[in-house]
Design a protein around this motif. Structure first.
Motif, mmCIF file in Angstrom:
data_model
loop_
_atom_site.group_PDB
_atom_site.id
_atom_site.type_symbol
_atom_site.label_atom_id
_atom_site.label_comp_id
_atom_site.label_asym_id
_atom_site.label_seq_id
_atom_site.Cartn_x
_atom_site.Cartn_y
_atom_site.Cartn_z
ATOM 1 N N PRO A 55 -5.750 45.458 -53.804
ATOM 2 C CA PRO A 55 -7.294 46.496 -54.150
ATOM 3 C C PRO A 55 -8.621 45.757 -52.899
ATOM 4 C CG PRO A 55 -7.500 45.660 -55.699
ATOM 5 C CD PRO A 55 -6.410 44.531 -55.088
ATOM 6 N N ARG A 56 -8.503 47.236 -51.766
ATOM 7 C CA ARG A 56 -9.327 47.129 -50.460
ATOM 8 C C ARG A 56 -10.694 46.026 -50.564
ATOM 9 N NH1 ARG A 56 -10.951 53.110 -47.611
ATOM 10 N NH2 ARG A 56 -12.823 52.640 -49.626
ATOM 11 N N SER A 57 -11.000 45.697 -52.246
ATOM 12 C CA SER A 57 -12.152 45.760 -51.923
ATOM 13 C C SER A 57 -12.694 43.887 -51.691
ATOM 14 C CB SER A 57 -13.394 45.712 -53.943
ATOM 15 O OG SER A 57 -12.500 45.715 -54.739
ATOM 16 N N ARG A 58 -10.767 43.566 -52.542
ATOM 17 C CA ARG A 58 -10.960 41.885 -52.518
ATOM 18 C C ARG A 58 -10.260 41.692 -51.481
ATOM 19 N NH1 ARG A 58 -9.857 40.803 -58.878
ATOM 20 N NH2 ARG A 58 -12.178 41.517 -59.551
ATOM 21 N N ARG A 59 -9.792 42.666 -50.219
ATOM 22 C CA ARG A 59 -8.136 42.176 -49.233
ATOM 23 C C ARG A 59 -8.836 41.561 -48.694
ATOM 24 N NH1 ARG A 59 -5.805 47.462 -47.756
ATOM 25 N NH2 ARG A 59 -5.688 47.872 -49.856
ATOM 26 N N GLU A 60 -9.983 41.687 -48.200
ATOM 27 C CA GLU A 60 -9.991 40.614 -47.427
ATOM 28 C C GLU A 60 -10.409 38.720 -47.219
ATOM 29 O OE1 GLU A 60 -14.270 40.567 -44.158
ATOM 30 O OE2 GLU A 60 -14.244 41.876 -45.913
ATOM 31 N N ARG A 61 -10.956 39.059 -48.157
ATOM 32 C CA ARG A 61 -10.636 37.182 -49.481
ATOM 33 C C ARG A 61 -9.389 37.158 -49.143
ATOM 34 N NH1 ARG A 61 -13.959 33.718 -50.559
ATOM 35 N NH2 ARG A 61 -13.320 32.239 -53.229
ATOM 36 N N VAL A 62 -8.798 38.081 -50.425
ATOM 37 C CA VAL A 62 -7.660 37.385 -50.428
ATOM 38 C C VAL A 62 -6.714 36.935 -48.898
ATOM 39 C CG1 VAL A 62 -5.116 38.112 -50.745
ATOM 40 C CG2 VAL A 62 -7.502 39.052 -52.581
ATOM 41 N N GLN A 63 -6.799 38.293 -47.896
ATOM 42 C CA GLN A 63 -5.821 37.352 -46.719
ATOM 43 C C GLN A 63 -6.732 36.116 -46.431
ATOM 44 O OE1 GLN A 63 -6.744 40.790 -43.736
ATOM 45 N NE2 GLN A 63 -5.572 39.484 -42.094
ATOM 46 N N LEU A 64 -8.073 35.915 -46.234
ATOM 47 C CA LEU A 64 -8.634 34.655 -45.646
ATOM 48 C C LEU A 64 -7.964 33.759 -46.437
ATOM 49 C CD1 LEU A 64 -11.793 35.913 -44.902
ATOM 50 C CD2 LEU A 64 -10.527 34.852 -43.927
ATOM 51 N N LEU A 65 -7.530 33.559 -47.698
ATOM 52 C CA LEU A 65 -7.682 32.587 -48.692
ATOM 53 C C LEU A 65 -5.707 32.436 -48.168
ATOM 54 C CD1 LEU A 65 -8.819 33.243 -52.360
ATOM 55 C CD2 LEU A 65 -9.066 31.392 -50.111
ATOM 56 N N GLY A 66 -4.702 33.294 -48.590
ATOM 57 C CA GLY A 66 -3.218 33.527 -47.959
ATOM 58 C C GLY A 66 -3.143 33.127 -46.536
ATOM 59 N N ASP A 67 -4.047 33.223 -45.874
ATOM 60 C CA ASP A 67 -4.182 32.493 -44.101
ATOM 61 C C ASP A 67 -3.973 31.305 -43.866
ATOM 62 O OD1 ASP A 67 -3.342 34.839 -43.223
ATOM 63 O OD2 ASP A 67 -5.417 35.389 -42.108
ATOM 64 N N GLU A 68 -5.068 30.442 -45.035
ATOM 65 C CA GLU A 68 -5.032 28.961 -44.982
ATOM 66 C C GLU A 68 -4.154 28.486 -45.579
ATOM 67 O OE1 GLU A 68 -6.956 25.830 -44.785
ATOM 68 O OE2 GLU A 68 -7.566 27.602 -43.785
ATOM 69 N N ILE A 69 -3.775 29.401 -46.714
ATOM 70 C CA ILE A 69 -2.275 28.505 -47.240
ATOM 71 C C ILE A 69 -1.451 29.003 -46.601
ATOM 72 C CG2 ILE A 69 -0.745 29.047 -49.277
ATOM 73 C CD1 ILE A 69 -3.055 30.256 -51.210
ATOM 74 N N PHE A 70 -1.224 29.309 -45.837
ATOM 75 C CA PHE A 70 -0.103 29.269 -45.141
ATOM 76 C C PHE A 70 -0.625 28.635 -43.847
ATOM 77 C CE2 PHE A 70 1.130 33.898 -45.324
ATOM 78 C CZ PHE A 70 1.809 33.998 -46.561
ATOM 79 N N ASN A 71 -1.415 28.351 -43.469
ATOM 80 C CA ASN A 71 -1.939 27.047 -42.484
ATOM 81 C C ASN A 71 -1.699 25.791 -42.517
ATOM 82 O OD1 ASN A 71 -1.991 29.124 -40.591
ATOM 83 N ND2 ASN A 71 -4.851 29.436 -40.821
ATOM 84 N N GLN A 72 -1.903 25.686 -44.122
ATOM 85 C CA GLN A 72 -1.616 24.186 -44.918
ATOM 86 C C GLN A 72 -0.132 24.205 -45.019
ATOM 87 O OE1 GLN A 72 -3.876 23.215 -48.266
ATOM 88 N NE2 GLN A 72 -5.461 23.796 -47.272
ATOM 89 N N VAL A 73 0.828 24.947 -45.668
ATOM 90 C CA VAL A 73 1.952 24.886 -45.425
ATOM 91 C C VAL A 73 2.429 24.382 -43.857
ATOM 92 C CG1 VAL A 73 4.549 25.525 -46.043
ATOM 93 C CG2 VAL A 73 2.692 26.242 -47.534
ATOM 94 N N GLY A 74 2.323 25.628 -43.499
ATOM 95 C CA GLY A 74 2.702 24.748 -41.894
ATOM 96 C C GLY A 74 2.151 23.701 -41.280
ATOM 97 N N GLY A 75 1.433 23.365 -41.814
ATOM 98 C CA GLY A 75 0.707 21.891 -41.215
ATOM 99 C C GLY A 75 1.571 20.669 -42.409
ATOM 100 N N TYR A 76 1.677 20.937 -43.780
ATOM 101 C CA TYR A 76 2.295 20.182 -43.855
ATOM 102 C C TYR A 76 3.878 19.761 -43.483
ATOM 103 C CZ TYR A 76 5.851 18.096 -47.698
ATOM 104 O OH TYR A 76 6.027 17.533 -48.412
#
Length: 367
Positions: free
Chosen positions: A207-228
């Motif tokens: 949902p658009r009301s939560r999309r920005e926060r979910v995107q920030l969390l998802g990008d951080e998860i991707f960064n942590q997987v890539g860093g691992y």
């Protein structure tokens, strides 16, 4: 003459650029029949989904591994993009490096194994002669006819059948491993090329009301997987280079293939380092017992250095997971999916730790 009043039909909604297929209609009304039908359809769908997951479990594991590798390789692609390469060229460069890594492993391992097998076949008569000259073997042969039974077994057709069956089984394993590796490489290439599109489409489901926060969390998860992935590869590189230097100085044969085996098995959490060390120690036994003992001491000392100095420093800036959670995650992942589960467990634990810290705990603090 009277006629019933027939209400005028509402004009159909014209398509717009935002809604090219027209405006959606009103939802169906609720009734016991619709509720029961929907519940039965949901149960049937769940059952079919479980059956499909069971039937495709092996392929789903390959897909998950490929997606994990694509997410882990994406930081390298973005780094090359930042240095002026277009995305297609950056993906081609990273993927070519992965293929060269696999090719280098094969070129280092296969000749060594072939040479050792050839030497064993050539020296087999000498081994048999040594057995015949051994007093204990001669005594066993005199009492039980050991060598006669051995000769009968070697000259009979049963041995040929067993060897042929074993070769067919080994060939099947090799073909299956090659097919699996090619499947993972192809899927990784596709996921890496379409990773941006996949992530954008996934974020649009929120949902658009939560999309920005979910995107920030998802990008951080991707960064942590890539860093691992990057950190784990760097630690394995250090292990391989250090092992090669020691084995070359100690005079252990096939130092490069053994170092590559140690580097690859070091990627596996908890048990991988022990597997690679065991292989190197067994090969060093053919040199001498002091060399084997020195190799054992080297791996014991190096593992302490890696566990308490190298790994914490490398992983500190990429995967922020408590040590206890890392061990528990690796144990659970290994019990569920074996080596693949142990590899994926730590990034999954990092993602859950991030969601717990940023979503669940703040929500509990507000209540």
């Amino acid at each position: 003459m009277t006629t019933d009043h027939i209400p005028a039909q509402a004009p159909a909604e014209e398509p717009t650029p935002a809604l090219p297929f027209g405006k959606p209609g009103r939802p169906f009304g609720s009734s016991p029949f619709i509720f029961g039908f929907t519940a039965a359809l949901g149960v049937l769908t769940a059952w079919l989904l479980v059956q499909a997951l069971t039937a495709t479990a092996s392929m789903l594991v390959l897909i998950i591994v490929s997606l994990f590798l694509a997410i882990g390789l994406d930081p390298a692609v973005r780094w090359l993009q930042g240095h002026g390469l277009p995305r297609w060229a950056a993906i081609s460069t990273v993927f070519a490096g992965v293929i060269l890594l696999f090719a280098g492993f094969g070129l280092a391992i296969v000749p060594a194994v072939s040479e050792q097998a050839g030497q064993f076949v050539e020296q087999l008569p000498g081994y048999i002669q040594q057995l015949q000259n051994n007093p204990q073997v001669r005594d066993l042969d005199r009492r039980f006819g050991l060598l006669e039974h051995l000769q009968t077994y070697l000259t009979s057709g049963d041995l040929g059948k067993q060897v042929f069956g074993g070769l067919l089984g080994a060939a099947g394993i090799v073909v299956s491993a090659v097919f699996t590796a090619l499947t993972v490489l192809i899927l990784t290439l596709y996921f890496l090329a379409s990773l941006r599109t996949v992530t954008r489409t996934t974020y649009r489901l929120i949902p658009r009301s939560r999309r920005e926060r979910v995107q920030l969390l998802g990008d951080e998860i991707f960064n942590q997987v890539g860093g691992y992935v990057a950190g784990n590869l760097f630690i394995s590189l250090i292990a391989g280079v250090t092992t090669f230097i020691f084995l070359a100085i100690a005079g252990v044969p096939y130092a490069l293939p053994l170092a590559i085996i140690v580097a690859i098995t070091d990627l596996i959490p908890m048990i991988g380092a022990g597997i690679g060390a065991a292989v190197a120690i067994m090969v060093s036994l053919f040199v001498s017992m002091p060399v084997a003992i020195a190799t054992l001491i080297f791996f014991v000392v190096y593992q302490q250095i890696e566990n308490y100095l190298i790994a914490p420093r490398v992983m500190k800036s990429t995967v922020n997971v408590p040590a206890a959670a890392t061990i528990v995650a690796a144990l659970i992942g290994g019990a569920l999916l074996g080596v693949v589960g142990a590899l994926l467990a730590i990034p999954v634990a990092a993602a859950l730790h991030l969601i717990l810290r940023e979503v669940l705990l703040p929500r509990q603090d507000r209540h």
